[in-house]
Write a protein that holds these residues in place. Structure first.
Motif, PDB file in Angstrom:
ATOM      1  N   PRO A  57       4.631  -2.203   0.026  1.00 14.10           N
ATOM      2  CA  PRO A  57       5.547  -2.768   1.016  1.00 14.10           C
ATOM      3  C   PRO A  57       4.973  -4.025   1.659  1.00 14.10           C
ATOM      4  CG  PRO A  57       4.467  -0.816   1.897  1.00 14.10           C
ATOM      5  CD  PRO A  57       4.067  -0.908   0.463  1.00 14.10           C
ATOM      6  N   LEU A  58       5.842  -4.982   1.942  1.00 13.33           N
ATOM      7  CA  LEU A  58       5.448  -6.214   2.618  1.00 13.33           C
ATOM      8  C   LEU A  58       5.811  -6.081   4.092  1.00 13.33           C
ATOM      9  CD1 LEU A  58       6.803  -8.802   0.019  1.00 13.33           C
ATOM     10  CD2 LEU A  58       4.445  -7.987   0.266  1.00 13.33           C
ATOM     11  N   THR A  59       4.805  -6.102   4.951  1.00 15.54           N
ATOM     12  CA  THR A  59       5.041  -5.953   6.380  1.00 15.54           C
ATOM     13  C   THR A  59       4.120  -6.906   7.140  1.00 15.54           C
ATOM     14  OG1 THR A  59       3.320  -4.304   6.825  1.00 15.54           O
ATOM     15  CG2 THR A  59       5.429  -3.482   6.004  1.00 15.54           C
ATOM     16  N   ASP A  60       4.425  -7.072   8.430  1.00 20.39           N
ATOM     17  CA  ASP A  60       3.474  -7.764   9.315  1.00 20.39           C
ATOM     18  C   ASP A  60       2.971  -6.793  10.375  1.00 20.39           C
ATOM     19  OD1 ASP A  60       5.672  -7.460  10.955  1.00 20.39           O
ATOM     20  OD2 ASP A  60       5.402  -9.384  11.944  1.00 20.39           O
ATOM     21  N   GLN A  61       2.957  -5.518  10.031  1.00 20.38           N
ATOM     22  CA  GLN A  61       2.558  -4.384  10.867  1.00 20.38           C
ATOM     23  C   GLN A  61       3.683  -3.921  11.795  1.00 20.38           C
ATOM     24  OE1 GLN A  61      -1.132  -5.733  12.699  1.00 20.38           O
ATOM     25  NE2 GLN A  61      -2.331  -4.857  11.033  1.00 20.38           N
ATOM     26  N   ASN A  62       4.648  -4.798  12.091  1.00 24.46           N
ATOM     27  CA  ASN A  62       5.749  -4.427  12.972  1.00 24.46           C
ATOM     28  C   ASN A  62       7.104  -4.438  12.263  1.00 24.46           C
ATOM     29  OD1 ASN A  62       4.191  -4.188  15.405  1.00 24.46           O
ATOM     30  ND2 ASN A  62       4.000  -6.415  15.384  1.00 24.46           N
ATOM     31  N   LYS A  63       7.269  -5.317  11.289  1.00 26.67           N
ATOM     32  CA  LYS A  63       8.563  -5.471  10.619  1.00 26.67           C
ATOM     33  C   LYS A  63       8.373  -5.423   9.118  1.00 26.67           C
ATOM     34  CE  LYS A  63      12.529  -8.611  10.262  1.00 26.67           C
ATOM     35  NZ  LYS A  63      13.516  -7.521  10.316  1.00 26.67           N
ATOM     36  N   ARG A  64       9.329  -4.813   8.437  1.00 29.23           N
ATOM     37  CA  ARG A  64       9.306  -4.746   6.973  1.00 29.23           C
ATOM     38  C   ARG A  64      10.127  -5.894   6.391  1.00 29.23           C
ATOM     39  NH1 ARG A  64      11.088   0.746   4.624  1.00 29.23           N
ATOM     40  NH2 ARG A  64      13.070   0.065   5.494  1.00 29.23           N
ATOM     41  N   PHE A  65       9.646  -6.459   5.292  1.00 24.63           N
ATOM     42  CA  PHE A  65      10.338  -7.577   4.658  1.00 24.63           C
ATOM     43  C   PHE A  65      10.768  -7.287   3.225  1.00 24.63           C
ATOM     44  CE2 PHE A  65       7.526  -9.583   7.827  1.00 24.63           C
ATOM     45  CZ  PHE A  65       8.490 -10.210   8.600  1.00 24.63           C
ATOM     46  N   GLY A  66      10.081  -6.391   2.544  1.00 20.09           N
ATOM     47  CA  GLY A  66      10.437  -6.140   1.154  1.00 20.09           C
ATOM     48  C   GLY A  66       9.304  -5.481   0.392  1.00 20.09           C
ATOM     49  N   LEU A  67       9.244  -5.757  -0.916  1.00 20.55           N
ATOM     50  CA  LEU A  67       8.302  -5.079  -1.796  1.00 20.55           C
ATOM     51  C   LEU A  67       7.586  -6.058  -2.720  1.00 20.55           C
ATOM     52  CD1 LEU A  67      10.506  -2.060  -2.948  1.00 20.55           C
ATOM     53  CD2 LEU A  67       8.611  -1.979  -1.309  1.00 20.55           C
ATOM     54  N   LEU A  68       6.320  -5.774  -2.963  1.00 15.93           N
ATOM     55  CA  LEU A  68       5.533  -6.442  -3.994  1.00 15.93           C
ATOM     56  C   LEU A  68       5.303  -5.438  -5.114  1.00 15.93           C
ATOM     57  CD1 LEU A  68       3.501  -8.528  -5.219  1.00 15.93           C
ATOM     58  CD2 LEU A  68       1.759  -7.481  -3.729  1.00 15.93           C
ATOM     59  N   ASN A  69       5.701  -5.800  -6.339  1.00 15.26           N
ATOM     60  CA  ASN A  69       5.494  -4.947  -7.510  1.00 15.26           C
ATOM     61  C   ASN A  69       4.557  -5.643  -8.487  1.00 15.26           C
ATOM     62  OD1 ASN A  69       7.204  -2.990  -6.527  1.00 15.26           O
ATOM     63  ND2 ASN A  69       8.991  -3.706  -7.656  1.00 15.26           N
ATOM     64  N   VAL A  70       3.617  -4.904  -9.029  1.00 15.73           N
ATOM     65  CA  VAL A  70       2.676  -5.462 -10.016  1.00 15.73           C
ATOM     66  C   VAL A  70       2.554  -4.492 -11.186  1.00 15.73           C
ATOM     67  CG1 VAL A  70       1.363  -6.830  -8.348  1.00 15.73           C
ATOM     68  CG2 VAL A  70       0.722  -4.459  -8.749  1.00 15.73           C
ATOM     69  N   ALA A  71       2.318  -5.070 -12.379  1.00 16.18           N
ATOM     70  CA  ALA A  71       2.245  -4.219 -13.572  1.00 16.18           C
ATOM     71  C   ALA A  71       1.435  -4.901 -14.664  1.00 16.18           C
ATOM     72  CB  ALA A  71       3.655  -3.911 -14.088  1.00 16.18           C
ATOM     73  N   ALA A  72       1.043  -4.101 -15.636  1.00 19.81           N
ATOM     74  CA  ALA A  72       0.333  -4.607 -16.812  1.00 19.81           C
ATOM     75  C   ALA A  72       0.619  -3.661 -17.974  1.00 19.81           C
ATOM     76  CB  ALA A  72      -1.163  -4.688 -16.544  1.00 19.81           C
ATOM     77  N   PRO A  73       0.487  -4.133 -19.222  1.00 22.22           N
ATOM     78  CA  PRO A  73       0.760  -3.291 -20.385  1.00 22.22           C
ATOM     79  C   PRO A  73      -0.089  -2.021 -20.369  1.00 22.22           C
ATOM     80  CG  PRO A  73       0.518  -5.578 -21.044  1.00 22.22           C
ATOM     81  CD  PRO A  73       0.129  -5.512 -19.611  1.00 22.22           C
ATOM     82  N   GLU A  74       0.596  -0.900 -20.599  1.00 17.80           N
ATOM     83  CA  GLU A  74      -0.057   0.407 -20.713  1.00 17.80           C
ATOM     84  C   GLU A  74      -0.754   0.842 -19.421  1.00 17.80           C
ATOM     85  OE1 GLU A  74       0.900   1.632 -23.414  1.00 17.80           O
ATOM     86  OE2 GLU A  74       1.449  -0.242 -24.395  1.00 17.80           O
ATOM     87  N   LYS A  75      -0.571   0.100 -18.338  1.00 12.50           N
ATOM     88  CA  LYS A  75      -1.218   0.461 -17.076  1.00 12.50           C
ATOM     89  C   LYS A  75      -0.436   1.598 -16.427  1.00 12.50           C
ATOM     90  CE  LYS A  75      -4.055  -0.677 -13.507  1.00 12.50           C
ATOM     91  NZ  LYS A  75      -5.509  -0.722 -13.538  1.00 12.50           N
ATOM     92  N   ILE A  76      -1.114   2.750 -16.239  1.00 11.73           N
ATOM     93  CA  ILE A  76      -0.425   3.905 -15.661  1.00 11.73           C
ATOM     94  C   ILE A  76      -1.119   4.417 -14.400  1.00 11.73           C
ATOM     95  CG2 ILE A  76       0.585   4.645 -17.856  1.00 11.73           C
ATOM     96  CD1 ILE A  76      -1.649   6.729 -18.041  1.00 11.73           C
ATOM     97  N   HIS A  77      -2.188   3.728 -13.977  1.00  9.28           N
ATOM     98  CA  HIS A  77      -2.881   4.193 -12.779  1.00  9.28           C
ATOM     99  C   HIS A  77      -3.644   3.037 -12.133  1.00  9.28           C
ATOM    100  CE1 HIS A  77      -4.828   7.025 -10.066  1.00  9.28           C
ATOM    101  NE2 HIS A  77      -5.980   6.405 -10.320  1.00  9.28           N
ATOM    102  N   PHE A  78      -3.586   2.970 -10.800  1.00  9.37           N
ATOM    103  CA  PHE A  78      -4.395   2.040 -10.021  1.00  9.37           C
ATOM    104  C   PHE A  78      -5.374   2.862  -9.184  1.00  9.37           C
ATOM    105  CE2 PHE A  78      -0.904  -0.595 -11.161  1.00  9.37           C
ATOM    106  CZ  PHE A  78      -1.339  -1.922 -11.044  1.00  9.37           C
ATOM    107  N   ASP A  79      -6.645   2.453  -9.169  1.00  5.01           N
ATOM    108  CA  ASP A  79      -7.601   3.197  -8.353  1.00  5.01           C
ATOM    109  C   ASP A  79      -7.503   2.761  -6.891  1.00  5.01           C
ATOM    110  OD1 ASP A  79      -9.127   0.818  -7.980  1.00  5.01           O
ATOM    111  OD2 ASP A  79     -10.228   1.215  -9.833  1.00  5.01           O
ATOM    112  N   LYS A  80      -8.246   3.440  -6.022  1.00  3.00           N
ATOM    113  CA  LYS A  80      -8.166   3.197  -4.584  1.00  3.00           C
ATOM    114  C   LYS A  80      -8.550   1.757  -4.232  1.00  3.00           C
ATOM    115  CE  LYS A  80      -8.952   7.959  -3.036  1.00  3.00           C
ATOM    116  NZ  LYS A  80      -9.842   8.855  -2.236  1.00  3.00           N
ATOM    117  N   GLU A  81      -9.533   1.227  -4.912  1.00  5.59           N
ATOM    118  CA  GLU A  81      -9.975  -0.144  -4.625  1.00  5.59           C
ATOM    119  C   GLU A  81      -8.876  -1.145  -4.977  1.00  5.59           C
ATOM    120  OE1 GLU A  81     -13.501  -3.286  -5.929  1.00  5.59           O
ATOM    121  OE2 GLU A  81     -13.737  -1.154  -6.346  1.00  5.59           O
TER     122      GLU A  81
END
Length: 382
Positions: free
Chosen positions: A126-150
């Motif tokens: 989610p895209l926010t400034d801590q007080n208001k929501r503006f939308g979404l950032l989506n990211v992807a890569a081929p065969e990518k099925i998991h993002f780690d905590k970092e």
């Protein structure tokens, strides 16, 4: 080698922050940031949906979308619904989410629109400034099925910077729009208090003088002055109304109908589709309609002018058709009047299309198609 990689990441994060802090054009800035983000993360594609308070969304920026999603000028990205938007509207996205299956990719595969390039899922932040929501950032890569905590923490840090920059740019746009509105109102008030009153006085004086003389030639001249000042007064009132339209707060349809009455034009207005417009959309529709109706009054000698407004999931259509005298028009030649030329330029600045059909003694039809959901909003407000 690890230190070098860390240094490069910090350097890219600094570049992203500088781009966001210095940017003034929202779309241009976000497109540039997405490319830097992909370089930082090693991912293949990213896109940003801005979502308004009513749930309407816009594909505001994208970088290196797979072929399947580039089909028909990214149409699958600009209309319809998907799971991440649903989750956002339900208030269920308050941090980076890992992962969301992409319904748009599924649709593209079913439609055989091209190669999905191995992408089936994406992370959503989610895209926010801590007080208001503006939308979404989506990211992807081929065969990518998991993002780690970092990885998710990094995406959240960038998303927070993007949200803060969006707020800054929107505040700047609002300030600029308010300055313009204040200046229009001031000019309208000045015209009403000075020129409008002077013309009214000239008309009354000419009428009184004509009643005091027996000289037929002088009386005829005074009647001409009275008629001319009355016509100028009518034009002035229409100009004041254009600068400060009454009724726009009640919706664009009310403003159009009231303006038609002010200039003495017989107008039939029809609407279709889900007519929910943003402020920028309403203002653009109003300005285009106002110019078209003014042209009908001045040039067309129309008995009836029809205004039709319709909306689909991806576009707004505005049609203005009159039964007036028309004119010879060749689409390959220059547009004949400054008013029509201004309408065309305003439409194209907003990313829309503008067309005219006219024949002598058969009237004129103007068709304008605009992208909806706030597309081109910054340009619309100019």
């Amino acid at each position: 080698m690890k230190e070098d990689t860390r240094f490069e990441k910090l350097k890219t994060l600094k570049e992203i922050a500088e781009t966001l802090n210095e940017g003034n054009d929202l779309k241009e800035t976000l497109n540039a940031v997405l490319k830097k983000l992909l370089r930082l993360t090693g991912l293949q594609t990213a896109w940003i949906f801005l979502i308004d308070d009513k749930g309407g969304f816009e594909l505001t920026a994208s970088a290196f979308l797979p072929e399947a999603l580039m089909y028909d000028e990214k149409r699958l990205m600009c209309e319809g619904d998907c799971y991440c938007l649903y989750q956002y509207r339900q208030g269920r996205l308050d941090r980076a989410t890992n992962m969301i299956h992409c319904k748009r990719i599924d649709t593209a595969i079913d439609m055989k629109t091209g190669d999905p390039e191995g992408i089936t899922q994406h992370a959503t932040v989610p895209l926010t400034d801590q007080n208001k929501r503006f939308g979404l950032l989506n990211v992807a890569a081929p065969e990518k099925i998991h993002f780690d905590k970092e990885e998710l923490a990094l995406l959240e840090a960038v998303a927070l910077q993007i949200g803060t920059a969006i707020k800054r740019m929107k505040l700047a746009e609002n300030e600029q729009r308010n300055v313009l509105l204040t200046e229009r109102n001031r000019l309208a008030q000045d015209l009403h208090d000075s020129v409008n009153q002077m013309l009214f006085s000239v008309s009354l004086t000419a009428k009184a003088a004509g009643e005091m003389t027996d000289d037929s030639e002088l009386r005829e001249m005074l009647e001409f002055i009275q008629s001319l000042s009355h016509e100028a007064l009518h034009e002035m009132r229409a100009l004041i109304w254009q600068l400060r339209p009454q009724g726009l707060e009640e919706g664009v349809a009310a403003a159009i109908e009231k303006y038609a009455k002010v200039i003495g034009l017989n107008v039939k207005l029809t609407q279709s589709g889900v007519l929910r417009f943003s402020q920028a959309e309403e203002e653009l529709i109003w300005r285009l309609s106002q110019e078209a109706l003014a042209n009908c009054k001045k040039h067309a000698e129309a008995g009836l002018t029809e205004v039709r407004i319709s909306r689909s999931s991806s576009s707004i259509m505005l049609e203005i058709e009159d039964d007036g005298k028309g004119f010879k028009y060749n689409p390959d030649s220059n547009i004949p009047t400054l008013g029509l030329k201004g309408m065309k330029e305003r439409t194209e600045q907003a990313g829309g299309s503008f067309s005219i059909r006219s024949e002598m003694n058969k009237g004129t039809k103007i068709t304008i198609i605009l992208p909806c959901n706030g597309k081109g909003e910054a340009e619309w407000r100019k």
